[in-house]
Scaffold this motif. Sequence first.
Motif, PDB file in Angstrom:
ATOM      1  N   TRP A 134       0.825  -1.203   0.000  1.00  0.00           N
ATOM      2  CA  TRP A 134       0.000   0.000   0.000  1.00  0.00           C
ATOM      3  C   TRP A 134       0.862   1.256   0.000  1.00  0.00           C
ATOM      4  O   TRP A 134       0.515   2.252  -0.620  1.00  0.00           O
ATOM      5  N   ARG A 135       2.008   1.221   0.708  1.00  0.00           N
ATOM      6  CA  ARG A 135       2.901   2.382   0.675  1.00  0.00           C
ATOM      7  C   ARG A 135       3.437   2.604  -0.740  1.00  0.00           C
ATOM      8  O   ARG A 135       3.585   3.742  -1.189  1.00  0.00           O
ATOM      9  N   GLY A 136       3.726   1.511  -1.451  1.00  0.00           N
ATOM     10  CA  GLY A 136       4.168   1.644  -2.835  1.00  0.00           C
ATOM     11  C   GLY A 136       3.115   2.287  -3.708  1.00  0.00           C
ATOM     12  O   GLY A 136       3.408   3.155  -4.541  1.00  0.00           O
ATOM     13  N   TYR A 137       1.848   1.881  -3.526  1.00  0.00           N
ATOM     14  CA  TYR A 137       0.764   2.488  -4.296  1.00  0.00           C
ATOM     15  C   TYR A 137       0.624   3.971  -3.982  1.00  0.00           C
ATOM     16  O   TYR A 137       0.304   4.783  -4.863  1.00  0.00           O
ATOM     17  N   LEU A 138       0.855   4.350  -2.742  1.00  0.00           N
ATOM     18  CA  LEU A 138       0.758   5.760  -2.378  1.00  0.00           C
ATOM     19  C   LEU A 138       1.832   6.581  -3.081  1.00  0.00           C
ATOM     20  O   LEU A 138       1.597   7.724  -3.481  1.00  0.00           O
ATOM     21  N   TYR A 139       3.033   6.009  -3.238  1.00  0.00           N
ATOM     22  CA  TYR A 139       4.097   6.720  -3.953  1.00  0.00           C
ATOM     23  C   TYR A 139       3.732   6.914  -5.433  1.00  0.00           C
ATOM     24  O   TYR A 139       4.066   7.924  -6.048  1.00  0.00           O
ATOM     25  N   VAL A 140       3.062   5.907  -5.998  1.00  0.00           N
ATOM     26  CA  VAL A 140       2.701   5.969  -7.414  1.00  0.00           C
ATOM     27  C   VAL A 140       1.476   6.858  -7.646  1.00  0.00           C
ATOM     28  O   VAL A 140       1.277   7.378  -8.750  1.00  0.00           O
ATOM     29  N   LEU A 141       0.667   7.053  -6.626  1.00  0.00           N
ATOM     30  CA  LEU A 141      -0.617   7.738  -6.778  1.00  0.00           C
ATOM     31  C   LEU A 141      -0.512   9.117  -7.423  1.00  0.00           C
ATOM     32  O   LEU A 141      -1.312   9.425  -8.325  1.00  0.00           O
ATOM     33  N   PRO A 142       0.408  10.008  -7.022  1.00  0.00           N
ATOM     34  CA  PRO A 142       0.447  11.338  -7.679  1.00  0.00           C
ATOM     35  C   PRO A 142       0.667  11.236  -9.189  1.00  0.00           C
ATOM     36  O   PRO A 142      -0.019  11.904  -9.968  1.00  0.00           O
ATOM     37  N   ALA A 143       1.648  10.417  -9.615  1.00  0.00           N
ATOM     38  CA  ALA A 143       1.892  10.273 -11.052  1.00  0.00           C
ATOM     39  C   ALA A 143       0.698   9.636 -11.754  1.00  0.00           C
ATOM     40  O   ALA A 143       0.326  10.040 -12.870  1.00  0.00           O
ATOM     41  N   ALA A 144       0.066   8.651 -11.102  1.00  0.00           N
ATOM     42  CA  ALA A 144      -1.094   8.001 -11.700  1.00  0.00           C
ATOM     43  C   ALA A 144      -2.260   8.982 -11.837  1.00  0.00           C
ATOM     44  O   ALA A 144      -2.991   8.951 -12.839  1.00  0.00           O
ATOM     45  N   ALA A 145      -2.422   9.867 -10.844  1.00  0.00           N
ATOM     46  CA  ALA A 145      -3.505  10.853 -10.916  1.00  0.00           C
ATOM     47  C   ALA A 145      -3.280  11.832 -12.069  1.00  0.00           C
ATOM     48  O   ALA A 145      -4.211  12.172 -12.804  1.00  0.00           O
ATOM     49  N   VAL A 146      -2.036  12.277 -12.236  1.00  0.00           N
ATOM     50  CA  VAL A 146      -1.728  13.190 -13.347  1.00  0.00           C
ATOM     51  C   VAL A 146      -1.962  12.492 -14.685  1.00  0.00           C
ATOM     52  O   VAL A 146      -2.542  13.067 -15.615  1.00  0.00           O
ATOM     53  N   TYR A 147      -1.524  11.235 -14.807  1.00  0.00           N
ATOM     54  CA  TYR A 147      -1.704  10.485 -16.056  1.00  0.00           C
ATOM     55  C   TYR A 147      -3.181  10.273 -16.347  1.00  0.00           C
ATOM     56  O   TYR A 147      -3.627  10.395 -17.491  1.00  0.00           O
ATOM     57  N   LEU A 148      -3.955   9.974 -15.299  1.00  0.00           N
ATOM     58  CA  LEU A 148      -5.390   9.772 -15.481  1.00  0.00           C
ATOM     59  C   LEU A 148      -6.074  11.055 -15.926  1.00  0.00           C
ATOM     60  O   LEU A 148      -6.926  11.044 -16.824  1.00  0.00           O
ATOM     61  N   ALA A 149      -5.676  12.185 -15.318  1.00  0.00           N
ATOM     62  CA  ALA A 149      -6.344  13.455 -15.605  1.00  0.00           C
ATOM     63  C   ALA A 149      -5.983  14.009 -16.974  1.00  0.00           C
ATOM     64  O   ALA A 149      -6.829  14.602 -17.658  1.00  0.00           O
ATOM     65  N   PHE A 150      -4.728  13.811 -17.401  1.00  0.00           N
ATOM     66  CA  PHE A 150      -4.274  14.474 -18.627  1.00  0.00           C
ATOM     67  C   PHE A 150      -4.050  13.516 -19.794  1.00  0.00           C
ATOM     68  O   PHE A 150      -3.693  13.971 -20.888  1.00  0.00           O
ATOM     69  N   ALA A 151      -4.246  12.211 -19.609  1.00  0.00           N
ATOM     70  CA  ALA A 151      -4.060  11.262 -20.709  1.00  0.00           C
ATOM     71  C   ALA A 151      -5.274  10.356 -20.885  1.00  0.00           C
ATOM     72  O   ALA A 151      -5.878  10.315 -21.966  1.00  0.00           O
ATOM     73  N   VAL A 152      -5.653   9.657 -19.810  1.00  0.00           N
ATOM     74  CA  VAL A 152      -6.730   8.676 -19.941  1.00  0.00           C
ATOM     75  C   VAL A 152      -8.085   9.356 -20.139  1.00  0.00           C
ATOM     76  O   VAL A 152      -8.828   9.026 -21.089  1.00  0.00           O
ATOM     77  N   LEU A 153      -8.423  10.296 -19.271  1.00  0.00           N
ATOM     78  CA  LEU A 153      -9.729  10.948 -19.377  1.00  0.00           C
ATOM     79  C   LEU A 153      -9.890  11.735 -20.681  1.00  0.00           C
ATOM     80  O   LEU A 153     -10.945  11.644 -21.328  1.00  0.00           O
ATOM     81  N   PRO A 154      -8.885  12.509 -21.138  1.00  0.00           N
ATOM     82  CA  PRO A 154      -9.040  13.161 -22.447  1.00  0.00           C
ATOM     83  C   PRO A 154      -9.202  12.163 -23.591  1.00  0.00           C
ATOM     84  O   PRO A 154      -9.953  12.425 -24.539  1.00  0.00           O
ATOM     85  N   ALA A 155      -8.516  11.022 -23.512  1.00  0.00           N
ATOM     86  CA  ALA A 155      -8.662  10.009 -24.557  1.00  0.00           C
ATOM     87  C   ALA A 155     -10.081   9.449 -24.573  1.00  0.00           C
ATOM     88  O   ALA A 155     -10.688   9.277 -25.649  1.00  0.00           O
ATOM     89  N   LEU A 156     -10.631   9.165 -23.398  1.00  0.00           N
ATOM     90  CA  LEU A 156     -12.001   8.676 -23.332  1.00  0.00           C
ATOM     91  C   LEU A 156     -12.993   9.733 -23.799  1.00  0.00           C
ATOM     92  O   LEU A 156     -13.986   9.421 -24.480  1.00  0.00           O
ATOM     93  N   HIS A 157     -12.732  10.992 -23.470  1.00  0.00           N
ATOM     94  CA  HIS A 157     -13.620  12.074 -23.910  1.00  0.00           C
ATOM     95  C   HIS A 157     -13.555  12.237 -25.434  1.00  0.00           C
ATOM     96  O   HIS A 157     -14.588  12.497 -26.087  1.00  0.00           O
ATOM     97  N   THR A 158     -12.370  12.065 -26.018  1.00  0.00           N
ATOM     98  CA  THR A 158     -12.240  12.128 -27.470  1.00  0.00           C
ATOM     99  C   THR A 158     -13.034  11.008 -28.132  1.00  0.00           C
ATOM    100  O   THR A 158     -13.719  11.230 -29.143  1.00  0.00           O
ATOM    101  N   ALA A 159     -12.937   9.800 -27.566  1.00  0.00           N
ATOM    102  CA  ALA A 159     -13.728   8.690 -28.108  1.00  0.00           C
ATOM    103  C   ALA A 159     -15.214   8.979 -27.990  1.00  0.00           C
ATOM    104  O   ALA A 159     -16.002   8.627 -28.893  1.00  0.00           O
ATOM    105  N   TYR A 160     -15.639   9.633 -26.922  1.00  0.00           N
ATOM    106  CA  TYR A 160     -17.049   9.997 -26.753  1.00  0.00           C
ATOM    107  C   TYR A 160     -17.475  11.029 -27.798  1.00  0.00           C
ATOM    108  O   TYR A 160     -18.530  10.910 -28.422  1.00  0.00           O
ATOM    109  N   LEU A 161     -16.627  12.041 -28.040  1.00  0.00           N
ATOM    110  CA  LEU A 161     -16.960  13.079 -29.015  1.00  0.00           C
ATOM    111  C   LEU A 161     -17.015  12.526 -30.430  1.00  0.00           C
ATOM    112  O   LEU A 161     -17.720  13.076 -31.289  1.00  0.00           O
ATOM    113  N   SER A 162     -16.266  11.449 -30.684  1.00  0.00           N
ATOM    114  CA  SER A 162     -16.259  10.886 -32.036  1.00  0.00           C
ATOM    115  C   SER A 162     -17.609  10.289 -32.427  1.00  0.00           C
ATOM    116  O   SER A 162     -17.829   9.989 -33.600  1.00  0.00           O
TER     117      SER A 162
END
Length: 315
Positions: free
Chosen positions: A22-50
């Motif tokens: 769990w401590r390892g996941y906490l270290y990864v969490l900030p980078a994962a949150a940034v990746y989710l916000a600026f890569a995964v969610l925009p990609a899903l939104h683009t697929a929705y707009l298509s």
Amino acid sequence: MTAATEPRARHGRTGRRAGRAWRGYLYVLPAAAVYLAFAVLPALHTAYLSLFEWDGVTLGEWAGLRNYREVFADPALRGAVVNALVLVVFFALLPILAGLVMTGLLCLPRSSIGGAGSRGRGRGLGVYRLLFMLPQVVPLVAVGVTWRWLYGEDGLINETLGGIGLGGWARAWLGDFDWALVAVGLVGTWVLSGLCMMLFLAGVHKIDPQLYEAARLDGAGPVREFVSVTLPQLRGELAVALTVTTVAALASFDIVYVTTGGGPGEETTVPGLLVYKLAFSDGKVGLASALGVVLSLLILVLVYVINRLSRTERT
């Protein structure tokens, strides 16, 4: 340890391992949150707009898969994908070949005394690395502006051809329907060759020198050493170089936008440039999103194939 205390000890070890996980996941969490916000969610939104016909301002209208059918049916959209695949030759295959040649030349043993340990560590090698990596440091917009001047009717390339008696070959390279895509592709070759060379040089430093010593004992010369020892040991670096350069070719935008803007006609139009034009000039955000999704899937498929082939060769 008694039978009564053994389960408690196992439970304690399991709890400690879970806590470390769990401590390892906490270290990864900030980078994962940034990746989710600026890569995964925009990609899903683009697929929705298509799935909509939308001009970016008014209320969108449901289109389903109509935009995807247009991507595969419209000759201009298909032509952009074909142009991107042609650029793979110039952005990926030629830079890898050039990088291998430069690596082979820079890693020639300086003498029989130096042996394999001297490969890639010759005097002045840092200067060569700096020169070959310079295109990676310079912004691609500046690269495009420079090459647009070089390719001009009164640019350095035409002046050089005229000076050596080949003035008949001079032309407006970026405005020629037959040569524009090749001219843009050669810019990509110049930009990415140094990157491939640096990847291969890093791989050469990891090769066991004893392999070269064994090859020399068998009578192998420099070319045979490179083909039989260096090249097989660079499979991992080759896969990385092919992946990076292929993505650069299919997602190309900067160089094409600055040098030709997609012209003449549609000869150098690539999907990245077409997505930009459809979304911000033509008001077809849904169609641009569909083309972006198709391009992303094409990149994922090619990267998957490259990785699978590289793993198969290594095993």
